[in-house]
Design an enzyme around this catalytic site. Structure first.
Site, short mmCIF file in Angstrom:
data_model
loop_
_atom_site.label_atom_id
_atom_site.label_comp_id
_atom_site.label_asym_id
_atom_site.label_seq_id
_atom_site.Cartn_x
_atom_site.Cartn_y
_atom_site.Cartn_z
N GLY A 248 0.78 -1.24 0.00
CA GLY A 248 0.00 0.00 0.00
C GLY A 248 0.81 1.28 0.00
N PRO A 291 4.88 -5.08 -0.47
CA PRO A 291 4.82 -3.93 -1.37
C PRO A 291 4.78 -4.38 -2.83
CG PRO A 291 7.06 -4.23 -0.55
CD PRO A 291 6.22 -5.27 0.13
N GLY A 292 3.97 -3.72 -3.63
CA GLY A 292 3.91 -4.02 -5.06
C GLY A 292 4.33 -2.79 -5.83
N ARG A 293 3.40 -1.81 -5.85
CA ARG A 293 3.62 -0.57 -6.60
C ARG A 293 4.95 0.09 -6.26
NH1 ARG A 293 -1.00 2.41 -7.89
NH2 ARG A 293 -2.05 1.25 -6.25
N ARG A 330 -5.61 2.69 -16.10
CA ARG A 330 -5.75 3.28 -14.76
C ARG A 330 -6.45 4.64 -14.75
NH1 ARG A 330 -2.19 4.44 -11.59
NH2 ARG A 330 -3.20 3.67 -9.70
N TYR A 334 -9.55 4.67 -12.42
CA TYR A 334 -9.41 5.39 -11.13
C TYR A 334 -9.10 6.87 -11.30
CZ TYR A 334 -7.60 0.59 -10.35
OH TYR A 334 -7.38 -0.77 -10.35
N CYS A 361 -11.50 2.20 -29.47
CA CYS A 361 -12.74 2.76 -30.00
C CYS A 361 -13.69 3.08 -28.85
CB CYS A 361 -13.35 1.77 -30.97
SG CYS A 361 -14.63 2.56 -31.94
N TYR A 390 0.69 -2.16 -12.20
CA TYR A 390 -0.72 -2.25 -12.59
C TYR A 390 -0.98 -1.67 -13.97
CZ TYR A 390 -0.88 -3.21 -7.61
OH TYR A 390 -0.64 -3.74 -6.36
N1 LLP Z 1 -1.05 -7.27 -0.60
C1 LLP Z 1 -2.34 -7.45 -0.89
C2 LLP Z 1 -3.10 -8.45 -0.17
C3 LLP Z 1 -2.95 -6.68 -1.89
O1 LLP Z 1 -4.23 -6.86 -2.16
C4 LLP Z 1 -2.17 -5.73 -2.60
C5 LLP Z 1 -2.77 -4.94 -3.67
C6 LLP Z 1 -0.82 -5.59 -2.27
C7 LLP Z 1 -0.30 -6.38 -1.25
C8 LLP Z 1 0.10 -4.62 -2.97
O2 LLP Z 1 -0.31 -3.31 -2.82
P1 LLP Z 1 0.63 -2.10 -3.33
O3 LLP Z 1 1.88 -2.11 -2.50
O4 LLP Z 1 0.91 -2.36 -4.76
O5 LLP Z 1 -0.21 -0.90 -3.12
N2 LLP Z 1 -5.00 -2.00 -9.55
C9 LLP Z 1 -4.91 -0.96 -8.54
C10 LLP Z 1 -4.24 -1.45 -7.29
C11 LLP Z 1 -4.93 -2.66 -6.69
C12 LLP Z 1 -4.17 -3.17 -5.50
C13 LLP Z 1 -4.61 -4.54 -5.18
N3 LLP Z 1 -3.95 -5.13 -4.05
C14 LLP Z 1 -4.17 0.25 -9.12
O6 LLP Z 1 -3.83 0.22 -10.29
O7 LLP Z 1 -3.97 1.24 -8.43
#
Ligand code: LLP
Length: 431
Positions: A248, A291-293, A330, A334, A361, A390
């Site tokens: 997050g 962490p992902g993003r 995105r 969003y 289109c 994403y």
């Molecule tokens: N852990 C869990 C259980 C999650 O559901 C997520 C993201 C993460 C970790 C990683 O979160 P991050 O660090 O990336 O914020 N498609 C959306 C974001 C959806 C996030 C889903 N879960 C976007 O493009 O903003």
């Protein structure tokens, strides 16, 4: 430039990780996703090193691979000593295909199928984060059939409502993920989990949302989760040894975004968990994060070729690119903000207000509205910054657009990590 990854070279071209993006567009074609390996690796290390420095109870960083899932990212996470979070059979399959250590895989999902759970058990994934009672029962019986025991965490909704887009909030009671605390669901799930022979309840998990800039929600999560672990100890005598706080952490999409650094976020998390353990009288659990993003979002960009420029007098100017919502949905989903740069004129002022449109289109196929770029012409290369998370992972073949290629840049050298789809790929499954 937005972050240190981006720069402008002596030719006035935008660079990422030392590579000239105009040359990349010429060499690999557009649209093109570009990633900076050194920066991604530095991000992995910053999370890992900070947790090791600030927390004495042990930790593991899982890369949330939903942000960008491909073989090379699992190889990279593995080589940095990270675990990975997977959320589907497809992500698990990709991780396993490059020999990712299964004990460092954490499997998520609010509606995992029996086939996916079976695949996870057969792959011997380290942790399964159980979302609901039905899953608990299914997992127990599958584990029984296979003669194994599943190490699980329970997904908890800590009741935290953070300030981010409604679609990416996940910590509040009205959310499809996990067990709520306030109505007793979570306590009941613990009771049930402890009753199953083939389930080993190791800990609890929460993920409060995504693209969060505030630190207070994470501090609150630490207190609530440790408080709940203590309640479990009091009522069952079981000590949960792991707490997973999800991901997050927000990143810089535009100059206005002011994210807290990764190491500062980890310092705050570590301190908050220690403080909560002292307050509640609970032994330090192992901290897990996902962490992902923030691992790669801002270490990347997408390159497009500018096509038609349509000025509607008194209304706005549309600059159309050769991709769109099919490679970056995105903004459509969003209203996500991005900064864009004309890569071959990156040393010029950004004083041309435009709306960047895709080629799908659909009128909602926009990458950004009313944003400033350099004065642009047909044939210029447009870079949209910070698209690493994403984008590829949510790309589609809408209008039968082939998905773009992705390249990884390291010290100025680029290599393809995902090939561009062809028309042949697109009809491959048609009968
Ligand atoms: N852990 C869990 C259980 C999650 O559901 C997520 C993201 C993460 C970790 C990683 O979160 P991050 O660090 O990336 O914020 N498609 C959306 C974001 C959806 C996030 C889903 N879960 C976007 O493009 O903003």
């Amino acid at each position: 430039m937005l972050t240190e990854s981006y720069s402008v070279n002596e030719r006035g071209h935008l660079t990422l990780g030392g590579a000239d993006t105009v040359e990349l567009a010429e060499r690999f074609g557009t649209p093109l996703y570009v990633f900076d390996e050194n920066d991604i690796r530095a991000n992995c290390r910053e999370f890992k090193d900070a947790l090791e420095k600030y927390y004495s109870g042990g930790s593991l960083v899982y890369y949330a691979s939903k942000a960008f899932s491909c073989k090379e990212m699992y190889r990279l996470a593995k080589s940095e000593g990270l675990g990975v979070d997977v959320v589907s059979g497809g992500e698990l399959y990709t991780a396993m295909s490059v020999g990712f250590p299964a004990d460092k895989i954490c499997f998520h999902g609010n509606n995992k199928t029996a086939d996916e759970l079976s695949f996870a058990l057969d792959s011997k994934v380290g942790r399964i984060v159980v979302d609901n009672i039905y899953e608990l029962e299914t997992l127990n019986s599958l584990a029984e059939d296979k003669g194994v025991k599943a190490d699980i965490l329970l997904r908890i909704k800590p009741g935290i409502d953070c300030h981010t887009h409604d679609y990416i909030k996940t910590g509040q009671i009205d959310c499809k993920f996990g067990f709520a605390l306030e109505n007793g669901e979570a306590a009941e799930a613990v009771r049930l989990a402890l009753g199953y022979d083939r389930i080993n309840l190791v800990g609890i998990h929460c993920h409060i949302g995504s693209q969060i800039f505030e630190t207070q929600p994470f501090i609150d999560a630490a207190d609530i989760m440790v408080g709940f672990a203590k309640e479990v100890l009091n009522s069952t005598g079981i000590t949960l040894t792991e707490i997973n706080f999800g991901g997050g952490y927000g990143i810089k999409y535009t100059a206005e975004d002011k994210p807290v650094s990764k190491s500062e976020s980890m310092r705050i998390l570590a301190q908050s968990v220690e403080a909560a353990c002292e307050k509640h009288g609970f032994p330090l659990p192992k901290i897990l994060i996902e962490p992902g993003r923030s691992i790669l979002g801002a270490s990347s960009l997408t390159l497009y070729k500018i096509g038609v420029i349509k000025e509607i007098k008194g209304v706005r100017t549309y600059v159309s690119v050769d991709g769109g919502m099919s490679d970056n949905p995105r903004y459509a989903l969003y209203q996500a903000e991005y900064e864009a740069v004309v890569a071959n004129k990156a040393d010029k002022p950004r004083d041309f207000e435009v709306t960047i449109a895709g080629k799908c289109c659909e009128s909602g196929d926009l990458i950004q509205e009313n944003t400033k770029i350099q004065s642009a012409e047909v044939g210029d290369t447009l870079a949209v910054l910070a698209t690493g998370a994403y984008n590829y992972s949510m790309a589609s073949n809408y209008n039968r657009s082939p998905r773009p290629a992705a390249v990884m840049v390291k010290d100025g050298e680029a290599r393809v990590i995902i090939e561009r789809e062809t028309y042949e790929d697109i009809i491959k499954k048609d009968i």
